[in-house]
Design a protein around this motif. Sequence first.
Motif, short mmCIF file in Angstrom:
data_model
loop_
_atom_site.label_atom_id
_atom_site.label_comp_id
_atom_site.label_asym_id
_atom_site.label_seq_id
_atom_site.Cartn_x
_atom_site.Cartn_y
_atom_site.Cartn_z
N GLU A 80 43.13 16.38 -6.18
CA GLU A 80 42.44 17.46 -5.45
C GLU A 80 41.84 18.48 -6.41
O GLU A 80 40.69 18.88 -6.28
N ASN A 81 42.63 18.91 -7.42
CA ASN A 81 42.17 19.98 -8.31
C ASN A 81 42.93 19.92 -9.62
O ASN A 81 44.11 19.62 -9.65
N VAL A 82 42.20 20.22 -10.73
CA VAL A 82 42.82 20.31 -12.06
C VAL A 82 42.55 21.71 -12.60
O VAL A 82 41.38 22.11 -12.71
N SER A 83 43.62 22.45 -12.91
CA SER A 83 43.46 23.82 -13.36
C SER A 83 43.71 23.93 -14.86
O SER A 83 44.79 23.55 -15.34
N HIS A 84 42.74 24.47 -15.62
CA HIS A 84 42.93 24.70 -17.04
C HIS A 84 43.57 26.06 -17.29
O HIS A 84 43.80 26.45 -18.45
N ILE A 85 43.84 26.83 -16.20
CA ILE A 85 44.46 28.15 -16.34
C ILE A 85 45.98 28.06 -16.14
O ILE A 85 46.76 28.59 -16.93
N THR A 86 46.39 27.35 -15.08
CA THR A 86 47.84 27.22 -14.81
C THR A 86 48.42 25.93 -15.38
O THR A 86 49.65 25.80 -15.48
N GLY A 87 47.57 24.96 -15.66
CA GLY A 87 48.06 23.68 -16.13
C GLY A 87 48.58 22.80 -15.00
O GLY A 87 49.18 21.76 -15.24
N GLN A 88 48.34 23.23 -13.74
CA GLN A 88 48.81 22.45 -12.59
C GLN A 88 47.70 21.55 -12.07
O GLN A 88 46.51 21.88 -12.16
N VAL A 89 48.11 20.41 -11.53
CA VAL A 89 47.19 19.49 -10.85
C VAL A 89 47.64 19.35 -9.40
O VAL A 89 48.83 19.13 -9.13
N LEU A 90 46.71 19.50 -8.47
CA LEU A 90 47.02 19.36 -7.05
C LEU A 90 46.67 17.95 -6.61
O LEU A 90 45.53 17.49 -6.79
N LEU A 91 47.66 17.26 -6.03
CA LEU A 91 47.45 15.91 -5.48
C LEU A 91 47.35 16.01 -3.97
O LEU A 91 48.14 16.72 -3.33
N ARG A 92 46.40 15.32 -3.37
CA ARG A 92 46.24 15.33 -1.91
C ARG A 92 46.68 13.99 -1.34
O ARG A 92 46.18 12.93 -1.74
N GLY A 93 47.63 14.01 -0.43
CA GLY A 93 48.11 12.79 0.20
C GLY A 93 47.06 12.17 1.10
O GLY A 93 46.00 12.76 1.37
N LEU A 94 47.36 10.96 1.59
CA LEU A 94 46.41 10.27 2.46
C LEU A 94 46.20 11.04 3.76
O LEU A 94 47.13 11.70 4.26
N PRO A 95 45.00 10.96 4.33
CA PRO A 95 44.74 11.64 5.61
C PRO A 95 45.71 11.14 6.68
O PRO A 95 46.09 9.96 6.71
N LEU A 96 46.07 12.05 7.59
CA LEU A 96 47.00 11.71 8.67
C LEU A 96 46.20 11.40 9.94
O LEU A 96 45.47 12.27 10.43
N PRO A 97 46.31 10.19 10.46
CA PRO A 97 45.55 9.85 11.67
C PRO A 97 46.08 10.60 12.89
O PRO A 97 47.29 10.74 13.06
N VAL A 98 45.18 11.08 13.72
CA VAL A 98 45.53 11.76 14.97
C VAL A 98 44.75 11.11 16.10
O VAL A 98 43.53 10.98 16.03
N GLN A 99 45.47 10.69 17.12
CA GLN A 99 44.82 10.07 18.28
C GLN A 99 45.11 10.90 19.53
O GLN A 99 46.22 11.41 19.71
N VAL A 100 44.10 11.02 20.37
CA VAL A 100 44.27 11.69 21.66
C VAL A 100 44.14 10.64 22.75
O VAL A 100 43.16 9.90 22.81
N LYS A 101 45.16 10.56 23.60
CA LYS A 101 45.16 9.58 24.69
C LYS A 101 44.68 10.22 25.98
O LYS A 101 44.66 11.44 26.13
N ALA A 102 44.35 9.36 26.96
CA ALA A 102 43.77 9.86 28.21
C ALA A 102 44.79 10.63 29.04
O ALA A 102 44.42 11.50 29.81
#
Length: 390
Positions: A125-147
């Motif tokens: 998701e993001n690489v920071s040269h200030i904090t040294g942290q890398v943000l990883l984004r998990g897989l999208p979560l599917p959402v279904q709406v039923k009738a």
Amino acid sequence: MSETQNGGQSPPYKDTMAHAYTPGLKVTAQMRIVKERILPLKGDVLVRKGDPVEPDTVVAQTHLPGPVEPVNVANILGVPPEDVPECMLKKEGEAIKPGEVIARSSSFFGLFRSECKSKIEGTIENVSHITGQVLLRGLPLPVQVKAYLKGEVTDVHPREGVTVACLGAFVQGIFGIGGETHGPLRVLSRDHNEVLDEAHVPSDCRGQVLVGGSLVTAAAMKKAIAAGARGIVVGGFGDRDLRDFLGYDLGVAITGSEELGITLVVTEGFGQIAMAAKTFQLLKRHEGEMACINGATQIRAGVIRPEVVIPRVTKSVDQVAEPQIAGLAVGSPVRVIRQPYFGQLGIVTDLPAPLQKLESESHARVLEVRLDSGQQVTVPRANVEMIEET
């Protein structure tokens, strides 16, 4: 002129038919029921206007962003934060898998190497040269709406959802827990006064919506869950049983998200209160038919009531008009919602217009009610709830 401005005197229109608007619960054998089925984020609508739908039909779907996991790459590699971008083997937006090396550093002419591996599947998701942290984004979560209902798609909202409508019987409850579900109705109590206890719950009720009388016990609820029942509709439920059943005090928050394995719709209130006879008979007439129920309840602004819908596909949903909301009038069925007649049902016999002096010395509008027991009583209008029957 308001009551205060008029000094509590009878208004000039006192001879006209008394008519008051009091919130009520609907109990009707047939009406047009309309539900908006909307995604939490924009996505894809999977049905078209006019399509028939079943309760489990997925009408729209989308994906929510996956969870974010921060990784302190600078600490793991033992490098300054400003060196982290150069150590990254994966760049922003690239896919990653669990155990895959995403960053690497070397020291002492390449003799020692340090690696940072991903623990999740997703993307950088993001690489920071200030904090040294890398943000990883998990897989999208599917959402279904039923009738939710067995009916027809009457409108499509592009990328947002649809409107589903059906004709059918409709019962509003006063309190519920658990979310949307459906199943064939099965009446277990002999009449609207009988308590639904453990002995009444059969072992072959998997997938069914059970109907009781005046009360369902906590033991009966647990047995119904163990047997695989999807829902219970009953007149009353003990508040202590509710706390024990949930494991916490419910408060005033919205209900419906509880994952208890069953949905409960209470039609009258807390404690042992006989289900209204007309409600019980209505449910009994439809025994064996599919009922769609939802225990979601919100007492505060934006009131949401639990409900029972029994869809009937006998003709087009456009052939029945929206029901008109009628006000309280002589002959209206009501339920008293405060002591000393709490829970009792009756018929309005008079709606006197002048303010009446109450035992508390205050003045309020009242109505006269003939209770089902035959007793004639006078109660403040704020102490009753109208039952909208059609």
